[in-house]
Enzyme design. Structure first.
Site, PDB file in Angstrom:
ATOM      1  N   ASP A  27      14.199  44.281  79.839  1.00 58.99           N
ATOM      2  CA  ASP A  27      14.080  45.741  79.755  1.00 58.99           C
ATOM      3  C   ASP A  27      14.768  46.440  80.920  1.00 58.99           C
ATOM      4  O   ASP A  27      15.561  47.363  80.720  1.00 58.99           O
ATOM      5  CB  ASP A  27      12.605  46.181  79.729  1.00 58.99           C
ATOM      6  CG  ASP A  27      11.884  45.681  78.491  1.00 58.99           C
ATOM      7  OD1 ASP A  27      12.284  44.627  77.946  1.00 58.99           O
ATOM      8  OD2 ASP A  27      10.916  46.327  78.069  1.00 58.99           O
ATOM      9  N   ARG A 107       1.072  48.760  91.006  1.00 53.04           N
ATOM     10  CA  ARG A 107       2.020  49.869  90.753  1.00 53.04           C
ATOM     11  C   ARG A 107       2.169  50.818  91.933  1.00 53.04           C
ATOM     12  O   ARG A 107       3.299  51.210  92.267  1.00 53.04           O
ATOM     13  CB  ARG A 107       1.631  50.637  89.481  1.00 53.04           C
ATOM     14  CG  ARG A 107       1.646  49.805  88.185  1.00 53.04           C
ATOM     15  CD  ARG A 107       2.809  48.882  88.102  1.00 53.04           C
ATOM     16  NE  ARG A 107       3.006  48.303  86.774  1.00 53.04           N
ATOM     17  CZ  ARG A 107       3.920  47.393  86.492  1.00 53.04           C
ATOM     18  NH1 ARG A 107       4.706  46.935  87.441  1.00 53.04           N
ATOM     19  NH2 ARG A 107       4.040  46.912  85.274  1.00 53.04           N
ATOM     20  N   ASP A 136       1.375  52.094  82.622  1.00 51.14           N
ATOM     21  CA  ASP A 136       2.199  51.885  83.809  1.00 51.14           C
ATOM     22  C   ASP A 136       3.091  53.076  84.122  1.00 51.14           C
ATOM     23  O   ASP A 136       3.306  53.406  85.286  1.00 51.14           O
ATOM     24  CB  ASP A 136       3.012  50.598  83.671  1.00 51.14           C
ATOM     25  CG  ASP A 136       2.119  49.367  83.769  1.00 51.14           C
ATOM     26  OD1 ASP A 136       1.170  49.415  84.576  1.00 51.14           O
ATOM     27  OD2 ASP A 136       2.357  48.383  83.047  1.00 51.14           O
ATOM     28  N   SER A 190       4.785  40.439  76.236  1.00 52.74           N
ATOM     29  CA  SER A 190       4.964  41.402  77.321  1.00 52.74           C
ATOM     30  C   SER A 190       4.087  40.923  78.469  1.00 52.74           C
ATOM     31  O   SER A 190       2.864  40.934  78.379  1.00 52.74           O
ATOM     32  CB  SER A 190       4.549  42.800  76.857  1.00 52.74           C
ATOM     33  OG  SER A 190       4.585  43.667  77.966  1.00 52.74           O
TER      34      SER A 190
HETATM   35  N1  ARG Z   1      -3.095  46.667  80.050  1.00 52.36           N
HETATM   36  C1  ARG Z   1      -3.004  46.309  81.422  1.00 52.36           C
HETATM   37  C2  ARG Z   1      -3.025  47.526  82.293  1.00 52.36           C
HETATM   38  O1  ARG Z   1      -2.810  48.602  81.808  1.00 52.36           O
HETATM   39  C3  ARG Z   1      -1.805  45.447  81.681  1.00 52.36           C
HETATM   40  C4  ARG Z   1      -0.503  46.122  81.505  1.00 52.36           C
HETATM   41  C5  ARG Z   1       0.583  45.119  81.603  1.00 52.36           C
HETATM   42  N2  ARG Z   1       1.847  45.731  81.778  1.00 52.36           N
HETATM   43  C6  ARG Z   1       2.966  45.258  81.248  1.00 52.36           C
HETATM   44  N3  ARG Z   1       4.051  45.864  81.553  1.00 52.36           N
HETATM   45  N4  ARG Z   1       2.988  44.236  80.428  1.00 52.36           N
HETATM   46  O2  ARG Z   1      -3.259  47.433  83.467  1.00 52.36           O
END
Ligand code: ARG
Length: 412
Positions: A27, A107, A136, A190
């Site tokens: 990505d 993050r 995110d 993912s």
């Molecule tokens: N659902 C989890 C969260 O919001 C994990 C997110 C994972 N992110 C990703 N880019 N695959 O913290």
């Protein structure tokens, strides 16, 4: 949306340099190319090593090969664990009772460094590879704006017309960007990984009824294949933070890595859940957090010995709120910092050692000791004691019951 394309077109001419949070994956590699083509701007990549276990030398090579104007690859493992993971564990934070927040807590660190780099290189914009559907994007951008109010944010997933996985892969093919495949030759789940956890979403997991295939897991053995003998691990704490494992003092990153090994070898820390994203939808995720699972049990256990009841219960009331702030991307907010201040103050005497027993997926607290312990065996004992008068309990109970008795009498 009317005007949206215009808005982007106008903005595109103005950006000369952008700092992209670059993982080296499909990505963000597509994004690197797309930013160069669409914005005609210089792209500076920033990759944080926070223990995701990727080969970072190849990330640098990839970014350079794609014509990045500058490539930053930095080891931030120590800062990640010391300044983000540990403060969060002081709060015993769990989102919706189960999620240890492994992605959410990373993050703000990435965003903070990205903003600093933007200042260093004179970039007017920052970009990330989070989609328009997830948490995110919110976490990155709230942190950007909290730290640099006028920063320009580019979120390609919300802007481009590569609106499906398939179109993304086609674009990658056209631009000779390599596409990772798993062992079965399929594009992978993912995944987001760091020293605290690995998360998996998408593909077969999109059906919440479907059990994750064993091959998904990378940091834990299957509990049924874990050793038949239990293992014991001792974690020592000072001022609420872990400082040693089995008597060996370790820095934050090394300590968490050690706990990951120990927990992982015994199948500890797998979670399969459905969570509420801030954006409004539910999503199913699978997580491996071996070291973090040991830590949260151990931290609660050392608090059980050293924290006053009122302090402990107040912390517990604030915990869901704190966890929600972290989940929702509000790390750099006055309210998170206020709660953090209160939590940190509570930890001054949280010290001692906890003993855990690891066995086929479980981590059980089996012992705790502390020089600051508030536990008084003399008071608690079932044997004769010289410190506590059992008769005192009678008045305590009578007065506690007074309103219950008056209420019952009045109601009849
Ligand atoms: N659902 C989890 C969260 O919001 C994990 C997110 C994972 N992110 C990703 N880019 N695959 O913290």
């Amino acid at each position: 949306m009317p005007g949206s394309a215009d808005r982007h077109d106008r903005a595109r001419g103005q950006v000369k340099k952008v700092v992209l949070a670059y993982s080296g994956g499909l990505d963000t590699s597509v994004i690197l190319k797309w930013l160069q083509e669409t914005y005609g701007c210089q792209v500076v990549t920033f990759t944080a090593d926070i223990g995701q276990g990727e080969e970072l030398a190849s990330v640098r090579a990839k970014a350079e090969a794609m014509g990045a104007a500058a490539v930053y690859v930095e080891d931030l493992k120590e800062a990640f664990v010391r300044d983000y993971v540990f403060p969060m564990f002081r709060a015993n934070a769990l989102y919706e009772g189960v999620y240890l927040l492994g992605t959410a807590i990373a993050r703000p660190l990435i965003a903070r460094r990205q903003i600093e780099i933007a200042k260093e290189v004179g970039a007017e914009a920052v970009a990330h590879g989070a989609t328009g559907k997830g948490n995110d994007q919110i976490r990155f951008e709230l942190a950007y704006y909290a730290l640099e109010p006028d920063i320009r944010v580019i979120a390609p997933w919300r802007e481009w017309d590569l609106d499906s996985r398939t179109r993304l892969i086609d674009y990658a093919g056209e631009h000779h960007i390599p596409i990772a495949r798993d062992a079965a030759g399929e594009p992978p789940y993912s995944i987001d990984a760091n020293l605290l956890h690995v998360s998996y979403e998408g593909k077969a997991l999109e059906d919440p009824w479907v059990e994750p295939e064993e091959a998904i897991y990378s940091r834990t053995v299957a509990p049924e294949r874990a050793p038949d003998e239990p293992a014991y691990v001792e974690i020592a704490f000072e001022e609420g933070d872990p400082v040693a494992v089995d008597g060996a003092r370790l820095g934050p990153a090394a300590l968490l890595a050690r706990l990951n090994e120990l927990g992982g070898a015994h199948g500890v820390g797998r979670v399969d859940l459905v969570e509420n994203r801030l954006i409004g939808m539910k999503s199913r995720g699978v997580y491996e957090t071996p070291g973090g699972t040991l830590l949260i049990h151990a931290h609660r256990a050392i608090e059980s010995l050293t924290l006053d009841r009122g302090a402990a219960h107040l912390k517990d009331e604030l915990m869901p709120r704190y966890a929600e702030l972290v989940y929702n991307g509000l790390w750099f907010s006055p309210e998170r910092e206020m709660i953090q201040g209160l939590i940190d103050e509570s930890q001054a005497r949280v010290a001692g050692t906890v003993r855990l027993k690891l066995y086929k997926g479980s981590a059980q607290v089996v012992g705790r000791k502390s020089p600051q312990s508030l536990y008084s065996r003399e008071h608690a004992t079932f044997e004769a004691d010289g410190v506590y008068d059992q008769k005192d309990a009678e008045g305590f109970i009578k007065l506690s019951a007074l309103r219950l008795r008056l209420g019952k009498k009045a109601r009849g």
